[in-house]
Design a protein around this motif. Structure first.
Motif, PDB file in Angstrom:
ATOM      1  N   ALA A 106      35.510  25.562  -5.127  1.00  0.00           N
ATOM      2  CA  ALA A 106      34.695  24.995  -6.537  1.00  0.00           C
ATOM      3  C   ALA A 106      33.380  24.366  -5.997  1.00  0.00           C
ATOM      4  CB  ALA A 106      35.706  24.227  -7.154  1.00  0.00           C
ATOM      5  N   ASN A 107      33.220  23.497  -5.197  1.00  0.00           N
ATOM      6  CA  ASN A 107      32.034  22.589  -4.991  1.00  0.00           C
ATOM      7  C   ASN A 107      31.764  22.825  -3.520  1.00  0.00           C
ATOM      8  OD1 ASN A 107      30.031  21.071  -4.736  1.00  0.00           O
ATOM      9  ND2 ASN A 107      30.525  19.663  -5.989  1.00  0.00           N
ATOM     10  N   PRO A 108      31.223  23.680  -2.758  1.00  0.00           N
ATOM     11  CA  PRO A 108      31.054  23.734  -1.144  1.00  0.00           C
ATOM     12  C   PRO A 108      30.250  22.499  -0.741  1.00  0.00           C
ATOM     13  CG  PRO A 108      30.359  25.848  -2.457  1.00  0.00           C
ATOM     14  CD  PRO A 108      30.773  24.965  -3.286  1.00  0.00           C
ATOM     15  N   ALA A 109      29.272  21.933  -1.485  1.00  0.00           N
ATOM     16  CA  ALA A 109      28.616  20.794  -0.942  1.00  0.00           C
ATOM     17  C   ALA A 109      29.209  19.646  -0.913  1.00  0.00           C
ATOM     18  CB  ALA A 109      27.593  20.533  -2.326  1.00  0.00           C
ATOM     19  N   THR A 110      30.468  19.423  -1.642  1.00  0.00           N
ATOM     20  CA  THR A 110      31.352  18.134  -1.349  1.00  0.00           C
ATOM     21  C   THR A 110      32.611  18.389  -0.836  1.00  0.00           C
ATOM     22  OG1 THR A 110      32.211  18.360  -3.576  1.00  0.00           O
ATOM     23  CG2 THR A 110      30.171  17.084  -3.297  1.00  0.00           C
ATOM     24  N   SER A 111      33.167  19.751  -0.441  1.00  0.00           N
ATOM     25  CA  SER A 111      34.295  19.924   0.129  1.00  0.00           C
ATOM     26  C   SER A 111      34.464  20.587   1.540  1.00  0.00           C
ATOM     27  CB  SER A 111      34.820  21.289  -0.606  1.00  0.00           C
ATOM     28  OG  SER A 111      34.813  21.183  -2.231  1.00  0.00           O
ATOM     29  N   PRO A 112      35.499  19.920   2.162  1.00  0.00           N
ATOM     30  CA  PRO A 112      35.497  20.332   3.366  1.00  0.00           C
ATOM     31  C   PRO A 112      35.851  22.073   3.603  1.00  0.00           C
ATOM     32  CG  PRO A 112      37.680  19.259   2.776  1.00  0.00           C
ATOM     33  CD  PRO A 112      36.642  19.131   1.575  1.00  0.00           C
ATOM     34  N   ALA A 113      35.505  22.486   4.778  1.00  0.00           N
ATOM     35  CA  ALA A 113      35.503  23.835   4.857  1.00  0.00           C
ATOM     36  C   ALA A 113      37.105  24.419   4.797  1.00  0.00           C
ATOM     37  CB  ALA A 113      35.174  24.434   6.446  1.00  0.00           C
ATOM     38  N   ILE A 114      37.100  25.418   4.243  1.00  0.00           N
ATOM     39  CA  ILE A 114      38.635  26.096   4.171  1.00  0.00           C
ATOM     40  C   ILE A 114      39.113  26.371   5.612  1.00  0.00           C
ATOM     41  CG2 ILE A 114      40.012  27.858   3.439  1.00  0.00           C
ATOM     42  CD1 ILE A 114      37.994  28.119   1.061  1.00  0.00           C
ATOM     43  N   SER A 115      40.230  26.079   6.049  1.00  0.00           N
ATOM     44  CA  SER A 115      40.743  26.394   7.216  1.00  0.00           C
ATOM     45  C   SER A 115      41.824  27.555   7.167  1.00  0.00           C
ATOM     46  CB  SER A 115      41.683  25.429   8.203  1.00  0.00           C
ATOM     47  OG  SER A 115      42.485  24.804   7.272  1.00  0.00           O
ATOM     48  N   TYR A 116      41.712  28.584   8.170  1.00  0.00           N
ATOM     49  CA  TYR A 116      42.486  29.889   8.087  1.00  0.00           C
ATOM     50  C   TYR A 116      43.552  29.854   9.182  1.00  0.00           C
ATOM     51  CZ  TYR A 116      39.129  31.578   4.636  1.00  0.00           C
ATOM     52  OH  TYR A 116      38.379  31.490   3.587  1.00  0.00           O
ATOM     53  N   THR A 117      44.740  30.191   9.237  1.00  0.00           N
ATOM     54  CA  THR A 117      45.556  30.153  10.300  1.00  0.00           C
ATOM     55  C   THR A 117      46.366  31.510  10.367  1.00  0.00           C
ATOM     56  OG1 THR A 117      47.375  29.101   9.233  1.00  0.00           O
ATOM     57  CG2 THR A 117      45.753  27.908  10.608  1.00  0.00           C
ATOM     58  N   GLY A 118      46.738  32.072  11.629  1.00  0.00           N
ATOM     59  CA  GLY A 118      47.563  33.263  11.727  1.00  0.00           C
ATOM     60  C   GLY A 118      46.823  34.309  11.131  1.00  0.00           C
ATOM     61  N   VAL A 119      45.593  34.591  10.965  1.00  0.00           N
ATOM     62  CA  VAL A 119      45.025  35.791  10.351  1.00  0.00           C
ATOM     63  C   VAL A 119      45.361  36.856  11.019  1.00  0.00           C
ATOM     64  CG1 VAL A 119      42.682  36.629  10.026  1.00  0.00           C
ATOM     65  CG2 VAL A 119      42.901  34.187   9.794  1.00  0.00           C
ATOM     66  N   ASP A 120      45.792  37.939  10.388  1.00  0.00           N
ATOM     67  CA  ASP A 120      46.425  39.251  10.762  1.00  0.00           C
ATOM     68  C   ASP A 120      47.636  38.896  11.743  1.00  0.00           C
ATOM     69  OD1 ASP A 120      44.584  40.662   9.342  1.00  0.00           O
ATOM     70  OD2 ASP A 120      42.740  40.519  10.982  1.00  0.00           O
ATOM     71  N   THR A 121      48.449  38.084  11.347  1.00  0.00           N
ATOM     72  CA  THR A 121      49.728  38.078  11.878  1.00  0.00           C
ATOM     73  C   THR A 121      50.688  38.249  10.653  1.00  0.00           C
ATOM     74  OG1 THR A 121      50.006  35.774  11.475  1.00  0.00           O
ATOM     75  CG2 THR A 121      48.736  36.652  13.566  1.00  0.00           C
ATOM     76  N   ASN A 122      51.974  38.053  10.968  1.00  0.00           N
ATOM     77  CA  ASN A 122      52.966  38.151  10.067  1.00  0.00           C
ATOM     78  C   ASN A 122      53.327  36.673   9.174  1.00  0.00           C
ATOM     79  OD1 ASN A 122      54.464  36.656  12.033  1.00  0.00           O
ATOM     80  ND2 ASN A 122      55.851  38.288  12.337  1.00  0.00           N
ATOM     81  N   ASN A 123      52.364  35.817   9.775  1.00  0.00           N
ATOM     82  CA  ASN A 123      52.682  34.448   8.904  1.00  0.00           C
ATOM     83  C   ASN A 123      51.152  33.754   8.970  1.00  0.00           C
ATOM     84  OD1 ASN A 123      53.794  32.305   8.003  1.00  0.00           O
ATOM     85  ND2 ASN A 123      55.350  32.211   9.329  1.00  0.00           N
ATOM     86  N   THR A 124      50.624  34.054   7.895  1.00  0.00           N
ATOM     87  CA  THR A 124      49.211  33.616   7.668  1.00  0.00           C
ATOM     88  C   THR A 124      49.031  32.466   6.595  1.00  0.00           C
ATOM     89  OG1 THR A 124      46.759  34.472   7.267  1.00  0.00           O
ATOM     90  CG2 THR A 124      48.791  35.323   6.001  1.00  0.00           C
ATOM     91  N   GLY A 125      48.076  31.752   6.890  1.00  0.00           N
ATOM     92  CA  GLY A 125      47.794  30.478   5.909  1.00  0.00           C
ATOM     93  C   GLY A 125      46.371  30.127   5.623  1.00  0.00           C
ATOM     94  N   ALA A 126      46.141  29.490   4.754  1.00  0.00           N
ATOM     95  CA  ALA A 126      44.838  28.821   4.315  1.00  0.00           C
ATOM     96  C   ALA A 126      45.111  27.427   3.653  1.00  0.00           C
ATOM     97  CB  ALA A 126      44.136  29.620   3.515  1.00  0.00           C
ATOM     98  N   ALA A 127      44.143  26.362   4.234  1.00  0.00           N
ATOM     99  CA  ALA A 127      44.384  25.308   3.493  1.00  0.00           C
ATOM    100  C   ALA A 127      42.928  24.640   3.118  1.00  0.00           C
ATOM    101  CB  ALA A 127      45.032  24.262   4.706  1.00  0.00           C
ATOM    102  N   TRP A 128      43.002  23.759   2.177  1.00  0.00           N
ATOM    103  CA  TRP A 128      41.733  23.246   1.700  1.00  0.00           C
ATOM    104  C   TRP A 128      41.876  21.940   0.964  1.00  0.00           C
ATOM    105  CZ3 TRP A 128      44.336  27.539  -0.309  1.00  0.00           C
ATOM    106  CH2 TRP A 128      44.999  27.343  -1.519  1.00  0.00           C
ATOM    107  N   GLY A 129      40.822  21.238   0.562  1.00  0.00           N
ATOM    108  CA  GLY A 129      40.675  20.072  -0.076  1.00  0.00           C
ATOM    109  C   GLY A 129      40.692  18.940   0.476  1.00  0.00           C
TER     110      GLY A 129
END
Length: 253
Positions: free
Chosen positions: A33-56
């Motif tokens: 929503a606001n890249p200037a004030t937000s931490p980067a999105i973290s991605y886990t387990g990309v192209d696996t059977n258990n994937t995730g993303a975290a933000w905020g």
């Protein structure tokens, strides 16, 4: 004696069995929503059977995020050229809905669903189907909440619930069934045995869980849309699903 063959009437097409194996998933292309004030999105387990993303930026509990655990395999029958399959479960979706600082949420994120596709035992190779999640991070203290409900009641028990929706992305792959292009459309969320819906309300301070379901449908490659129109149009009137919240750990108010 009547003839068994009626001229001019085409024979009914045979149903085909489509199987998806070696399924993996991966979140990508999150939009803050606001890249200037937000931490980067973290991605886990990309192209696996258990994937995730975290933000905020956490506001007392931890980051918010999505998780997706793929189904082991999927099989569905469909009859071309215009048939659609029954719904199938693509996997389990979770929204870890923890309070975060205002303006540090995402507005959308995409999921890549990869699988080896077989049609009646004949390999079609690996295909990728793309789905986009739209994320509405609601103000927790509003009253009434964004869903129209009262603060502190039902899905708004811990603050106003967030809203997650999912839709098909036209850049998805297709596969051939009897000379007809088909794709794996996304239908929506199923929680608590109810009907599939495209909007999922999620309770604050909890891990909210639902199945994501899809179906095989004819694909208009030129237009980039499944045919008939996606279930977003067909089931929008069903209303929004109640949150299937379950605690992953003890939370202190």
């Amino acid at each position: 004696m009547a003839s068994a063959l009626i001229l001019g009437v085409p024979a009914a097409a045979a149903a085909a069995t489509v199987t998806f194996t070696n399924i993996t998933g991966g979140f990508f292309n999150g939009v803050l929503a606001n890249p200037a004030t937000s931490p980067a999105i973290s991605y886990t387990g990309v192209d696996t059977n258990n994937t995730g993303a975290a933000w905020g930026t956490p506001a007392g509990f931890g980051q918010s995020g999505y998780k997706f655990a793929t189904a082991g395999s999927i099989s569905a029958a469909v009859t071309p050229p215009a048939g659609v399959s029954p719904t199938v479960t693509l996997g389990t979706f979770q929204h870890v809905n923890f309070p975060i600082s205002s303006g540090t949420s995402i507005t959308s994120i995409s999921l890549r669903f990869n699988a080896d596709v077989d049609v009646d035992g004949v390999s079609q190779g690996n295909r990728s189907f793309l789905y986009q999640f739209s994320h509405d991070e609601t103000p927790n203290a509003a009253d009434p909440c964004a869903d129209g409900g009262a603060q502190g009641v039902g899905v708004n028990i811990n603050g106003c619930a967030d809203r997650v929706s999912v839709n098909f992305i036209s850049q998805s792959d297709s596969f051939d069934i009897g000379g007809v292009a088909y794709t794996l459309d996304v239908v929506g969320f199923v929680s608590g045995g109810g009907s599939p819906v495209t909007n999922f309300l999620t309770v604050e301070r909890l891990t909210n869980e639902a199945f994501i379901v899809g179906r095989l449908t004819q694909y208009d490659i030129a237009a980039g849309v499944p045919e008939p129109a996606t279930w977003a149009l067909l089931i929008g009137g069903f209303g929004m699903v109640g949150a299937a919240a379950r605690r992953r750990r003890a939370l202190v108010a």
